[in-house]
Motif scaffolding. Structure first.
Motif, PDB file in Angstrom:
ATOM      1  N   CYS A 170       0.540  -3.703  14.235  1.00 52.03           N
ATOM      2  CA  CYS A 170       0.746  -4.073  12.855  1.00 52.03           C
ATOM      3  C   CYS A 170       2.074  -3.277  12.628  1.00 52.03           C
ATOM      4  O   CYS A 170       2.457  -2.535  13.206  1.00 52.03           O
ATOM      5  CB  CYS A 170      -0.333  -3.600  11.806  1.00 52.03           C
ATOM      6  SG  CYS A 170      -0.896  -1.916  12.149  1.00 52.03           S
ATOM      7  N   ARG A 192       5.578  -3.873   9.278  1.00 49.59           N
ATOM      8  CA  ARG A 192       5.972  -4.532   8.119  1.00 49.59           C
ATOM      9  C   ARG A 192       6.438  -5.866   8.384  1.00 49.59           C
ATOM     10  O   ARG A 192       6.501  -6.747   7.685  1.00 49.59           O
ATOM     11  CB  ARG A 192       6.931  -3.551   7.441  1.00 49.59           C
ATOM     12  CG  ARG A 192       6.372  -2.296   6.441  1.00 49.59           C
ATOM     13  CD  ARG A 192       7.553  -1.789   5.930  1.00 49.59           C
ATOM     14  NE  ARG A 192       8.159  -1.033   6.611  1.00 49.59           N
ATOM     15  CZ  ARG A 192       9.384  -0.075   6.461  1.00 49.59           C
ATOM     16  NH1 ARG A 192       9.668  -0.214   5.116  1.00 49.59           N
ATOM     17  NH2 ARG A 192       9.958   0.297   7.285  1.00 49.59           N
ATOM     18  N   LYS A 227      -0.949  -8.102  12.426  1.00 46.92           N
ATOM     19  CA  LYS A 227      -1.071  -8.469  11.054  1.00 46.92           C
ATOM     20  C   LYS A 227       0.109  -7.336  10.532  1.00 46.92           C
ATOM     21  O   LYS A 227       0.337  -6.584  11.068  1.00 46.92           O
ATOM     22  CB  LYS A 227      -2.462  -7.731  10.713  1.00 46.92           C
ATOM     23  CG  LYS A 227      -3.709  -8.512  11.245  1.00 46.92           C
ATOM     24  CD  LYS A 227      -4.858  -8.074  10.793  1.00 46.92           C
ATOM     25  CE  LYS A 227      -6.167  -8.289  11.580  1.00 46.92           C
ATOM     26  NZ  LYS A 227      -6.199 -10.094  11.526  1.00 46.92           N
ATOM     27  N   LEU A 250       1.712  -4.710   7.905  1.00 44.73           N
ATOM     28  CA  LEU A 250       1.091  -3.811   7.129  1.00 44.73           C
ATOM     29  C   LEU A 250       2.262  -2.958   6.669  1.00 44.73           C
ATOM     30  O   LEU A 250       3.146  -2.437   7.658  1.00 44.73           O
ATOM     31  CB  LEU A 250       0.196  -3.058   8.115  1.00 44.73           C
ATOM     32  CG  LEU A 250      -0.495  -1.591   7.416  1.00 44.73           C
ATOM     33  CD1 LEU A 250      -1.330  -1.925   6.197  1.00 44.73           C
ATOM     34  CD2 LEU A 250      -1.187  -0.963   8.525  1.00 44.73           C
ATOM     35  N   ASP A 251       1.853  -2.545   5.374  1.00 49.06           N
ATOM     36  CA  ASP A 251       2.917  -1.256   4.928  1.00 49.06           C
ATOM     37  C   ASP A 251       1.908  -0.115   4.956  1.00 49.06           C
ATOM     38  O   ASP A 251       1.135  -0.231   3.896  1.00 49.06           O
ATOM     39  CB  ASP A 251       3.505  -1.841   3.519  1.00 49.06           C
ATOM     40  CG  ASP A 251       4.291  -0.871   2.880  1.00 49.06           C
ATOM     41  OD1 ASP A 251       4.338   0.619   3.416  1.00 49.06           O
ATOM     42  OD2 ASP A 251       5.297  -0.918   1.997  1.00 49.06           O
ATOM     43  N   ILE A 283       0.443   1.812   1.312  1.00 52.14           N
ATOM     44  CA  ILE A 283      -0.177   1.264   0.604  1.00 52.14           C
ATOM     45  C   ILE A 283      -1.717   1.320   1.232  1.00 52.14           C
ATOM     46  O   ILE A 283      -2.159   0.760   2.083  1.00 52.14           O
ATOM     47  CB  ILE A 283      -0.235  -0.275   0.365  1.00 52.14           C
ATOM     48  CG1 ILE A 283       1.263  -0.540   0.017  1.00 52.14           C
ATOM     49  CG2 ILE A 283      -1.359  -0.979  -0.628  1.00 52.14           C
ATOM     50  CD1 ILE A 283       1.767  -2.102  -0.203  1.00 52.14           C
ATOM     51  N   GLU A 327      -4.885   1.043   0.377  1.00 51.83           N
ATOM     52  CA  GLU A 327      -6.326   0.067   0.734  1.00 51.83           C
ATOM     53  C   GLU A 327      -5.737  -0.976   1.547  1.00 51.83           C
ATOM     54  O   GLU A 327      -6.587  -1.331   2.331  1.00 51.83           O
ATOM     55  CB  GLU A 327      -6.210  -0.493  -0.764  1.00 51.83           C
ATOM     56  CG  GLU A 327      -5.127  -1.083  -1.294  1.00 51.83           C
ATOM     57  CD  GLU A 327      -4.165  -0.165  -2.232  1.00 51.83           C
ATOM     58  OE1 GLU A 327      -3.709  -0.700  -3.100  1.00 51.83           O
ATOM     59  OE2 GLU A 327      -4.424   0.976  -2.005  1.00 51.83           O
ATOM     60  N   ASP A 328      -4.323  -1.265   1.758  1.00 50.66           N
ATOM     61  CA  ASP A 328      -4.104  -2.094   2.976  1.00 50.66           C
ATOM     62  C   ASP A 328      -4.368  -1.529   4.132  1.00 50.66           C
ATOM     63  O   ASP A 328      -4.768  -2.335   5.125  1.00 50.66           O
ATOM     64  CB  ASP A 328      -2.663  -2.618   2.624  1.00 50.66           C
ATOM     65  CG  ASP A 328      -2.286  -3.426   1.635  1.00 50.66           C
ATOM     66  OD1 ASP A 328      -3.304  -3.910   0.751  1.00 50.66           O
ATOM     67  OD2 ASP A 328      -1.162  -3.829   1.332  1.00 50.66           O
ATOM     68  N   THR A 376      -8.112  -2.036   5.050  1.00 48.70           N
ATOM     69  CA  THR A 376      -8.188  -3.411   5.056  1.00 48.70           C
ATOM     70  C   THR A 376      -7.865  -3.910   6.442  1.00 48.70           C
ATOM     71  O   THR A 376      -8.441  -4.869   7.229  1.00 48.70           O
ATOM     72  CB  THR A 376      -7.916  -4.441   4.042  1.00 48.70           C
ATOM     73  OG1 THR A 376      -8.304  -3.943   2.855  1.00 48.70           O
ATOM     74  CG2 THR A 376      -7.888  -5.781   4.316  1.00 48.70           C
ATOM     75  N   ILE A 377      -6.536  -3.617   6.757  1.00 48.65           N
ATOM     76  CA  ILE A 377      -6.113  -4.116   8.038  1.00 48.65           C
ATOM     77  C   ILE A 377      -6.797  -3.620   9.236  1.00 48.65           C
ATOM     78  O   ILE A 377      -7.067  -4.343  10.390  1.00 48.65           O
ATOM     79  CB  ILE A 377      -4.650  -3.993   8.299  1.00 48.65           C
ATOM     80  CG1 ILE A 377      -3.839  -4.829   7.205  1.00 48.65           C
ATOM     81  CG2 ILE A 377      -4.271  -4.322   9.619  1.00 48.65           C
ATOM     82  CD1 ILE A 377      -4.118  -6.443   7.391  1.00 48.65           C
TER      83      ILE A 377
END
Length: 253
Positions: free
Chosen positions: A33, A35, A59, A61-62, A65, A67-68, A71-72
């Motif tokens: 992952c 950005r 995937k 991904l930053d 963040i 919560e991201d 999730t990832i």
């Protein structure tokens, strides 16, 4: 224990990409992952050309963040479970090297580095450890830096501080999981060619190529030691000397 299924953050370039290539050569399945999704798509193609028998999940991904990040990471865990696999290792690598001396008008850039390199790493470590505690095994790898052992001047000030912070955080996690089947390793790279080092006006000393550095990083990670210095020479000996360096010496260094 063989760690075959590996998640790497910040994998679209530099050390993350280099490590992904080396792990692919070893037959590891990869969850990558970053950005820049377009870079990940190109990397996936390259990795499957190197080894068509591995799984590669990508995937965007930053890591700033939180919560991201959760999730990832859990989505990658599900990807592996769908192939009757478990997530074995997470490499916390995503970071940036923006910075300037404090008070020079670059507070925004310094804060971006602080949030990405420390808060982002914290989120990644939280998400990884949540997974590892649930499955009761795993290997958390935190990419710190040789700059973690002393304060650094000029553009390196905030960067070095964040790397010292993740060094301390990783050690705290390591204490928490003593005598459990969860390993925690902190890796301290010296100067390895990457986008961060390319931005330095004057080439730093003892620089090694990305290809060589990636091979050494993967070798160190696979040993699963608590702390590793990459390359061992000369950086381990610098680590021993750093506590005795004067501020004038550090300024030149």
């Amino acid at each position: 224990m063989i760690r075959k299924n590996i998640l790497i953050t910040g994998a679209s370039s530099g050390l993350g990409k280099g490590m992904a290539i080396e792990f692919a050569k070893q037959g590891c399945n990869l969850a990558l992952c970053a950005r820049r999704l377009e870079n990940l798509e190109l990397l996936k193609k390259e990795l499957l050309e190197i080894n068509p028998n591995i799984l590669v999940f990508i995937k965007p991904l930053d890591v700033t963040i939180p919560e991201d990040v959760f999730t990832i990471f859990h989505a990658f865990k599900s990807d592996f479970e769908n192939h009757n696999q478990t997530l074995d290792r997470v490499i916390v690598n995503a970071g940036m090297g923006k910075g300037a001396p404090l008070g020079k008008g670059y507070a925004k850039q310094n804060m971006q580095t602080a949030v990405t390199n420390f808060c982002g790493a914290l989120s990644q470590m939280e998400a990884a450890m949540e997974i590892f505690r649930t499955q009761n095994h795993g290997h958390l790898v935190v990419i710190s830096s040789m700059s973690a052992f002393r304060g650094y001047p000029r553009a390196m000030s905030v960067y070095a501080a964040t790397k010292a912070a993740v060094k301390s955080l990783a050690e705290g996690v390591r204490i928490d999981v003593l005598n459990k089947p969860i390993k925690v390793s902190t890796i301290f790279p010296g100067y390895i060619q990457s986008e961060i080092t390319d931005a330095i006006a004057k080439p730093p000393p003892f620089m090694i190529s990305l290809d060589k550095g990636s091979k050494l990083l993967v070798k160190a990670i696979n040993k699963e030691k608590a702390n590793a210095y990459v390359p061992f020479y000369p950086w381990y000996f610098f680590k021993l000397l750093m506590p005795f360096m004067s501020l004038k010496m550090l300024r030149k260094f």
